[in-house]
Design an enzyme around this catalytic site. Structure first.
Site, PDB file in Angstrom:
ATOM      1  N   GLU A  96       0.821  -1.215   0.000  1.00  0.00           N
ATOM      2  CA  GLU A  96       0.000   0.000   0.000  1.00  0.00           C
ATOM      3  C   GLU A  96       0.852   1.261   0.000  1.00  0.00           C
ATOM      4  OE1 GLU A  96      -2.338   0.062   3.529  1.00  0.00           O
ATOM      5  OE2 GLU A  96      -3.277  -1.863   3.081  1.00  0.00           O
ATOM      6  N   CYS A 109       2.924   8.404   1.745  1.00  0.00           N
ATOM      7  CA  CYS A 109       3.391   7.409   2.708  1.00  0.00           C
ATOM      8  C   CYS A 109       3.613   6.108   1.948  1.00  0.00           C
ATOM      9  CB  CYS A 109       2.308   7.242   3.775  1.00  0.00           C
ATOM     10  SG  CYS A 109       2.650   5.928   4.929  1.00  0.00           S
ATOM     11  N   CYS A 116       5.124  -7.373   7.730  1.00  0.00           N
ATOM     12  CA  CYS A 116       6.055  -6.833   8.729  1.00  0.00           C
ATOM     13  C   CYS A 116       6.211  -7.852   9.842  1.00  0.00           C
ATOM     14  CB  CYS A 116       5.505  -5.517   9.282  1.00  0.00           C
ATOM     15  SG  CYS A 116       6.617  -4.716  10.467  1.00  0.00           S
ATOM     16  N   CYS A 120       3.866  -5.289  16.306  1.00  0.00           N
ATOM     17  CA  CYS A 120       3.256  -4.307  17.212  1.00  0.00           C
ATOM     18  C   CYS A 120       1.778  -4.660  17.378  1.00  0.00           C
ATOM     19  CB  CYS A 120       3.418  -2.893  16.658  1.00  0.00           C
ATOM     20  SG  CYS A 120       5.146  -2.403  16.539  1.00  0.00           S
ATOM     21  N   CYS A 123      -1.174  -2.734  15.393  1.00  0.00           N
ATOM     22  CA  CYS A 123      -0.949  -2.374  13.984  1.00  0.00           C
ATOM     23  C   CYS A 123      -1.538  -3.419  13.041  1.00  0.00           C
ATOM     24  CB  CYS A 123       0.551  -2.234  13.759  1.00  0.00           C
ATOM     25  SG  CYS A 123       0.988  -1.844  12.068  1.00  0.00           S
ATOM     26  N   GLY A 166       5.785  -2.239   6.959  1.00  0.00           N
ATOM     27  CA  GLY A 166       7.193  -2.635   7.014  1.00  0.00           C
ATOM     28  C   GLY A 166       7.980  -1.810   8.002  1.00  0.00           C
ATOM     29  N   GLU A 167       9.137  -2.344   8.372  1.00  0.00           N
ATOM     30  CA  GLU A 167      10.042  -1.628   9.260  1.00  0.00           C
ATOM     31  C   GLU A 167      11.260  -1.218   8.416  1.00  0.00           C
ATOM     32  OE1 GLU A 167      10.473  -0.146  12.171  1.00  0.00           O
ATOM     33  OE2 GLU A 167      12.566   0.094  11.576  1.00  0.00           O
ATOM     34  N   SER A 198      10.533   6.364   9.498  1.00  0.00           N
ATOM     35  CA  SER A 198       9.938   6.068  10.810  1.00  0.00           C
ATOM     36  C   SER A 198      10.349   4.666  11.233  1.00  0.00           C
ATOM     37  CB  SER A 198       8.419   6.167  10.689  1.00  0.00           C
ATOM     38  OG  SER A 198       7.800   5.821  11.905  1.00  0.00           O
ATOM     39  N   SER A 221       8.693   5.476  16.630  1.00  0.00           N
ATOM     40  CA  SER A 221       7.407   5.060  17.173  1.00  0.00           C
ATOM     41  C   SER A 221       7.632   4.663  18.618  1.00  0.00           C
ATOM     42  CB  SER A 221       6.878   3.870  16.381  1.00  0.00           C
ATOM     43  OG  SER A 221       6.655   4.273  15.056  1.00  0.00           O
ATOM     44  N   HIS A 223       5.144   5.268  21.657  1.00  0.00           N
ATOM     45  CA  HIS A 223       3.852   4.715  22.096  1.00  0.00           C
ATOM     46  C   HIS A 223       3.751   4.326  23.565  1.00  0.00           C
ATOM     47  CE1 HIS A 223       3.200   5.015  17.908  1.00  0.00           C
ATOM     48  NE2 HIS A 223       3.657   3.838  17.549  1.00  0.00           N
ATOM     49  N   ASN A 297      -6.227   4.598  14.364  1.00  0.00           N
ATOM     50  CA  ASN A 297      -7.175   4.038  13.397  1.00  0.00           C
ATOM     51  C   ASN A 297      -7.499   2.631  13.863  1.00  0.00           C
ATOM     52  OD1 ASN A 297      -7.382   6.035  11.253  1.00  0.00           O
ATOM     53  ND2 ASN A 297      -5.234   5.612  10.849  1.00  0.00           N
ATOM     54  N   CYS A 340      -2.369   1.609   8.351  1.00  0.00           N
ATOM     55  CA  CYS A 340      -1.359   0.952   7.504  1.00  0.00           C
ATOM     56  C   CYS A 340      -1.677  -0.535   7.441  1.00  0.00           C
ATOM     57  CB  CYS A 340       0.036   1.045   8.097  1.00  0.00           C
ATOM     58  SG  CYS A 340       0.448   2.597   8.806  1.00  0.00           S
TER      59      CYS A 340
HETATM   60  N1  SAH Z   1       7.737   0.220  11.286  1.00  0.00           N
HETATM   61  C1  SAH Z   1       7.829   1.644  11.270  1.00  0.00           C
HETATM   62  C2  SAH Z   1       7.038   2.319  10.161  1.00  0.00           C
HETATM   63  C3  SAH Z   1       5.660   1.801   9.878  1.00  0.00           C
HETATM   64  S1  SAH Z   1       4.399   2.181  11.077  1.00  0.00           S
HETATM   65  C4  SAH Z   1       7.490   2.222  12.628  1.00  0.00           C
HETATM   66  O1  SAH Z   1       7.182   1.453  13.527  1.00  0.00           O
HETATM   67  O2  SAH Z   1       7.602   3.414  12.816  1.00  0.00           O
HETATM   68  C5  SAH Z   1       4.198   3.924  10.946  1.00  0.00           C
HETATM   69  C6  SAH Z   1       3.504   4.552  12.141  1.00  0.00           C
HETATM   70  O3  SAH Z   1       2.108   4.227  12.166  1.00  0.00           O
HETATM   71  C7  SAH Z   1       4.062   4.084  13.452  1.00  0.00           C
HETATM   72  O4  SAH Z   1       4.201   5.129  14.367  1.00  0.00           O
HETATM   73  C8  SAH Z   1       3.014   3.099  13.888  1.00  0.00           C
HETATM   74  O5  SAH Z   1       3.125   2.845  15.240  1.00  0.00           O
HETATM   75  C9  SAH Z   1       1.752   3.798  13.451  1.00  0.00           C
HETATM   76  N2  SAH Z   1       0.556   2.947  13.379  1.00  0.00           N
HETATM   77  C10 SAH Z   1       0.497   1.627  13.182  1.00  0.00           C
HETATM   78  N3  SAH Z   1      -0.779   1.202  13.220  1.00  0.00           N
HETATM   79  C11 SAH Z   1      -1.548   2.286  13.445  1.00  0.00           C
HETATM   80  C12 SAH Z   1      -2.952   2.493  13.592  1.00  0.00           C
HETATM   81  N4  SAH Z   1      -3.805   1.493  13.507  1.00  0.00           N
HETATM   82  N5  SAH Z   1      -3.376   3.762  13.818  1.00  0.00           N
HETATM   83  C13 SAH Z   1      -2.516   4.796  13.889  1.00  0.00           C
HETATM   84  N6  SAH Z   1      -1.183   4.654  13.746  1.00  0.00           N
HETATM   85  C14 SAH Z   1      -0.700   3.410  13.530  1.00  0.00           C
END
Ligand code: SAH
Length: 354
Positions: A96, A109, A116, A120, A123, A166-167, A198, A221, A223, A297, A340
């Site tokens: 995506e 983005c 991935c 997390c 996610c 992805g990371e 990120s 990230s 959190h 989200n 995502c």
């Molecule tokens: N792996 C990387 C980049 C991808 S995630 C990272 O962890 O940063 C990009 C961002 O979106 C991260 O801050 C992640 O924690 C956040 N994210 C993931 N799922 C989400 C969701 N459902 N709602 C809002 N942000 C989310």
């Protein structure tokens, strides 16, 4: 001729690699800039149209390389214009990308991996395990595809955020090459400070990134402001706990004189109390950094909930009062599968269910 999907895309090559490849074809190095210009400035759709390159060369290149390695298979457009693209690559896997319109320009983005492995808990991307890394060219192609669409109205991808599936630091070399290609004056010339990587916090790669003295922006990230909660939400924290992560980030930020962004999704009754805000402020105060508070989200499978705007504003106030700058991220595209990996996860489920 029918191209084999295993062929490499020409977008994988940075300028130096293009020079080397062209040298093997007996070409002078200036040809690399010409080729780059055709690919990224003139946005060529075929090798044949590259009229100032020798015909024998373009014929050879079209036998050896793919041009566009992906095609659009689905899109969702939200009421606010946010557009989510689902792309399929030559091997049938999908990723995506999301285009968002801000007052400061259009941000794209992009995804860096197919699936991935970071796991997390909140996610959608982690719902599907990593199948493979994306190549630099597959990332560049996401940008080019959208840029070509914006060309019709004279628009431009102003900013790139590597925050899709992805990371990025689990695919470090390809991501750095991708950044170099889109940043190149002969490529898309997107300024380094308009590119944000990120990461969930892979400390050895943060150290590599620091040593490279890149001008790209780094977002982390976070959190959670303490290990127990962060480890529960983000398994990577077991490998690189907060003291190691923060030490690496401080060193990076100080050596490189760069401001960091900490991303913090507010999750209802998980990480959203005043005590969390104060702990977060204690962790960050004094650093050249700010906290970007992200509305959640919801992802059905995970059961977390976001917080009200009032609650988010309160959390923001507590941070500011405790000496840490913060921003509240606007919600984008909340009437589509905005999280995502959500669109892709649904697509893959439908595919499996026939
Ligand atoms: N792996 C990387 C980049 C991808 S995630 C990272 O962890 O940063 C990009 C961002 O979106 C991260 O801050 C992640 O924690 C956040 N994210 C993931 N799922 C989400 C969701 N459902 N709602 C809002 N942000 C989310």
């Amino acid at each position: 001729m029918v191209k084999c999907p295993c062929m490499q895309t020409i977008y994988d090559l940075n300028l130096k690699q293009m020079e080397e490849m062209l040298a093997e074809h007996g070409q002078k190095s200036y040809r690399a800039k010409q080729l780059f210009t055709w690919l990224y400035r003139k946005r060529a759709e075929s090798f044949e149209e590259m009229s100032d390159l020798p015909k024998a060369l373009t014929e050879k290149l079209s036998e050896e390389y793919l041009l566009m390695p992906l095609k659009e298979i689905e899109r969702q457009v939200a009421r606010d214009g946010t557009t989510k693209y689902l792309f399929e690559m030559a091997d049938g896997s999908s990723v995506e990308a999301v285009l968002m319109h801000f007052h400061f320009g259009d941000s794209l983005c992009i995804s860096s991996q197919v699936g991935c492995n970071m796991g997390c808990k909140f996610c959608a991307s982690g719902l599907l395990k990593k199948q493979r890394d994306l190549s630099a060219g597959e990332m560049a192609a996401q940008v080019l595809y959208v840029q070509k669409e914006l060309d019709v109205n004279g628009g431009r991808v102003d900013n790139i955020v590597i925050m899709g599936t992805g990371e990025p630091f689990d695919n470090y070399d390809n991501v750095m090459r991708f950044c170099e290609i889109v940043n190149s004056d002969h490529g898309l010339a997107i300024g380094a400070r308009h590119i944000t990587i990120s990461t969930c916090g892979i400390v050895p790669r943060i150290n590599d990134f620091a040593a490279g003295h890149y001008q790209y922006n780094l977002a982390i990230s976070l959190h959670a402001p303490e290990d127990e909660l962060r480890s529960r939400l983000m398994p990577i924290n077991h490998a690189y706990p907060l003291d190691e992560l923060m030490a690496a980030l401080k060193a990076y930020s100080e050596d490189n004189h760069r401001r960091l962004t900490f991303e913090y999704i507010l999750l209802h009754e998980v990480n959203d109390t005043d005590a969390h805000a104060k702990k977060l402020a204690d962790l960050i105060r004094g650093m050249n950094a700010y906290v970007n508070l992200i509305p959640y989200n919801p992802v059905d499978e995970h059961g977390f909930q976001g917080v009200s705007e009032k609650k988010a504003l309160h959390f923001y106030d507590v941070l500011m009062k405790n000496g840490v700058k913060a921003t509240l991220r606007q919600k984008h595209g909340d009437d589509i599968d905005a999280a995502c990996g959500q669109l892709r996860a649904r697509h893959e489920r439908n595919r499996q269910n026939g």
